[in-house]
Design a protein around this motif. Structure first.
Motif, short mmCIF file in Angstrom:
data_model
loop_
_atom_site.label_atom_id
_atom_site.label_comp_id
_atom_site.label_asym_id
_atom_site.label_seq_id
_atom_site.Cartn_x
_atom_site.Cartn_y
_atom_site.Cartn_z
N ARG A 30 9.61 10.17 0.97
CA ARG A 30 9.97 9.13 2.10
C ARG A 30 8.92 9.38 3.24
O ARG A 30 8.64 8.35 4.10
N ARG A 31 8.63 10.56 3.73
CA ARG A 31 7.66 10.87 4.61
C ARG A 31 6.18 10.35 4.26
O ARG A 31 5.42 9.86 5.37
N GLU A 32 5.85 10.38 3.08
CA GLU A 32 4.64 9.81 2.59
C GLU A 32 4.45 8.23 2.65
O GLU A 32 3.52 7.86 3.34
N GLU A 39 0.18 3.84 8.44
CA GLU A 39 -1.30 3.66 8.32
C GLU A 39 -1.60 2.03 7.92
O GLU A 39 -2.66 1.50 8.47
N MET A 40 -0.87 1.62 7.20
CA MET A 40 -1.09 0.18 6.73
C MET A 40 -0.88 -0.70 8.06
O MET A 40 -1.65 -1.68 8.35
N THR A 41 0.30 -0.27 8.80
CA THR A 41 0.62 -1.13 10.15
C THR A 41 -0.95 -1.20 11.10
O THR A 41 -1.39 -2.06 11.59
N LEU A 43 -3.84 -0.25 9.75
CA LEU A 43 -4.96 -1.06 9.37
C LEU A 43 -4.80 -2.45 9.57
O LEU A 43 -5.71 -3.13 9.88
N ARG A 44 -3.68 -2.99 9.42
CA ARG A 44 -3.26 -4.57 9.68
C ARG A 44 -3.74 -4.89 11.14
O ARG A 44 -4.17 -5.79 11.36
N HIS A 45 -3.32 -4.02 11.97
CA HIS A 45 -3.66 -4.30 13.42
C HIS A 45 -4.92 -4.33 13.65
O HIS A 45 -5.54 -5.20 14.31
N GLN A 46 -5.68 -3.42 12.95
CA GLN A 46 -7.05 -3.21 13.31
C GLN A 46 -8.00 -4.33 12.70
O GLN A 46 -8.77 -4.93 13.04
N ALA A 47 -7.32 -4.91 11.39
CA ALA A 47 -7.90 -6.03 10.70
C ALA A 47 -7.68 -7.12 11.54
O ALA A 47 -8.61 -8.24 11.73
N GLU A 48 -6.39 -7.45 12.22
CA GLU A 48 -6.33 -8.47 13.11
C GLU A 48 -7.19 -8.47 14.27
O GLU A 48 -7.80 -9.60 14.62
N GLN A 49 -7.39 -7.22 14.78
CA GLN A 49 -8.30 -7.09 15.88
C GLN A 49 -9.86 -7.44 15.45
O GLN A 49 -10.34 -8.07 16.16
#
Length: 497
Positions: A30-32, A39-41, A43-49
């Motif tokens: 669960r922690r992983e 991390e996906m969030t 990365l998604r934010h970075q991708a959006e930026q």
């Protein structure tokens, strides 16, 4: 044997351990997953930026390139097209670093415009060349008609009008000839070797203000031009004199000096006109040098073809013209340099320069032979009429006088040439000295005829300057006497060929 409680306790312990291990694994899983989700969030934010930044950068690039293209189309390309015809026009640089990609466009445009200009200029030259060829042929026919009329009619007033028409026709012929030379045509005339002073004087005779030209001949007698250089030198001299006459006051003179230099002969033309600014003189020097190609669009409106024709001739006939020095009289100094390989020599005793040319200031000049005996009276009439009244007309009269002279018998074995008291020089016999040259003998005339031909010194001193009408009358009398002599010779069966 193992008892059941112990077995149950062991199984329970084993189950507990298994549950603990399973719970620990679930917790780690669960922690992983949470970490991965985080991390996906991110990365998604970075991708959006990144996408947002990429879109903004793309929009900025698009706007910059659009502005660069607009600047290229509205500013740089028109300036580049204008610079092909006017090198002083500046071409703006690119708006930003993106403009470096447009440099090949300007290079291709420059090449295309130059090729199109050359094509259009070649077509214009071809059309102008054909037109000037027809005009020249028509003017030459008109010149022959005028010469025929001058020989046919003896009325003084009509002769004066015919001479005026002939001079106007000569000026029109000069303009057509200059236009043809600029278009790449040949000079139009092929002459034999001639005295250099005759070529310069012939160019002077083609101008309306030729009386303002003061020519000083410092050449050795007999200095001549090779045949293919006679007409180019006459054209260049006429154009240099025309520029000097046009850009100077009508009450001033244009001074021409002919003198020997180390590499040949220099013809120097000085005027007292308005002069030229340094940049104008530099531009004119580039044109007359003939190093750069000359296009019709560079000649102005109306086109000024004089200097362009000089540039064409200097390139074709290995001549040089220098306009870099101002005249000491305040105007422009033009120097035409004729190299040694274009010079020749003519025996001034056998073929003297035209009577209308300026005599040489060199000492030891061979005197011109006396006129033929049969035309002594005609020569005296011509002398009294004054050769300086019209330079071109005097040359034509002298040519007519020699062409109308009765043919002399050819020299041969046992038949010495007329007037020769010594045998002709050969390989083993040196040529006679200047003072020993044979001369033609004047026909003996009676005192009454001499009095009619030559006025006394008192009459000459008291005689006023001749008017144009009196000069025309004297020239008409000369033509009439020449025609009468020809008719008499023809009636006796001894007409000259």
């Amino acid at each position: 044997m193992i008892e059941i409680p112990e077995l149950a306790f062991g199984g329970l312990a084993a189950g507990t351990v298994s549950a603990l291990a399973l719970g620990s694994g679930l917790w780690r899983s669960r922690r992983e997953r949470a970490r991965l989700r985080q991390e996906m969030t991110g990365l998604r934010h970075q991708a959006e930026q990144s996408a947002r930044a990429g879109a903004e950068e793309a929009e900025r690039i698009r706007q910059a390139f659009t502005a660069e293209l607009e600047h290229l189309a509205t500013r740089r390309m028109p300036a580049e097209a204008s610079r092909t015809a006017h090198p002083h026009v500046p071409v703006p640089g690119p708006v930003g670093p993106e403009g470096a990609a447009t440099e090949p466009v300007l290079a291709a445009l420059r090449t295309a415009v130059l090729q199109e200009r050359k094509r259009v200029d070649a077509a214009a030259r071809a059309g102008m060349r054909g037109t000037t060829r027809e005009i020249q042929a028509s003017l030459y026919r008109l010149q022959d008609i005028l010469h025929g009329l001058q020989q046919r009619y003896d009325e003084p007033e009509l002769a004066q009008d015919l001479y005026s028409l002939d001079h106007e026709n000569e000026q029109s012929l000069r303009r057509a000839q200059v236009a043809a030379v600029v278009c790449g045509a040949w000079v139009g005339l092929a002459r034999e070797e001639s005295h250099l002073v005759d070529a310069v004087t012939g160019g002077q005779a083609r101008l309306s203000g030729y009386r303002r030209v003061k020519l000083h001949n410092h050449l050795d007698p007999g200095t001549a031009l090779v045949s293919h250089a006679v007409e180019p030198v006459a054209i260049i001299a006429a154009e240099l004199l025309d520029n000097a006459l046009r850009h100077s006051s009508p009450d001033t003179s244009v001074v021409v000096n002919l003198e020997h230099v180390h590499n040949g002969v220099a013809v120097t033309v000085d005027d007292a006109g308005v002069g030229m600014a340094p940049d104008e003189r530099a531009a004119a020097q580039r044109v007359v040098a003939g190093t750069d190609p000359i296009m019709f669009s560079d000649l102005g409106d109306p086109p000024r073809m004089g200097l362009a024709a000089i540039g064409q001739l200097t390139r074709q006939f290995d001549l040089s013209v220098d306009l870099s020095t101002p005249s000491p009289y305040g105007g422009v100094r033009a120097v035409l340099l004729v190299d040694k390989h274009l010079l020749s020599h003519i025996d001034p005793a056998l073929r003297p320069a035209a009577a209308s040319t300026s005599p040489s200031t060199r000492t030891g000049e061979v005197p011109r032979p006396e006129p033929l005996a049969e035309h002594a009276e005609h020569a005296e009439y011509a002398e009294r009429a004054g050769h300086a009244e019209h330079v071109g007309h005097a040359e034509r009269l002298e040519h007519a006088e020699h062409s109308h002279a009765p043919a002399q018998p050819e020299s041969g074995p046992g038949r010495p040439a007329p007037g020769d008291d010594q045998p002709a020089p050969g390989p083993d016999r040196p040529a006679p000295a200047v003072d020993d040259l044979p001369r033609r003998r004047r026909r003996q005339v009676s005192p009454d005829q001499a009095a009619m031909i030559r006025p006394s010194a008192a009459e000459t001193a008291a005689a006023p300057a001749r008017s144009p009408e009196e000069t025309a009358a004297a020239l008409g009398a000369l033509q009439s006497a020449t025609a009468a002599a020809r008719d008499a010779a023809r009636s006796e069966g001894t007409a000259p060929r």
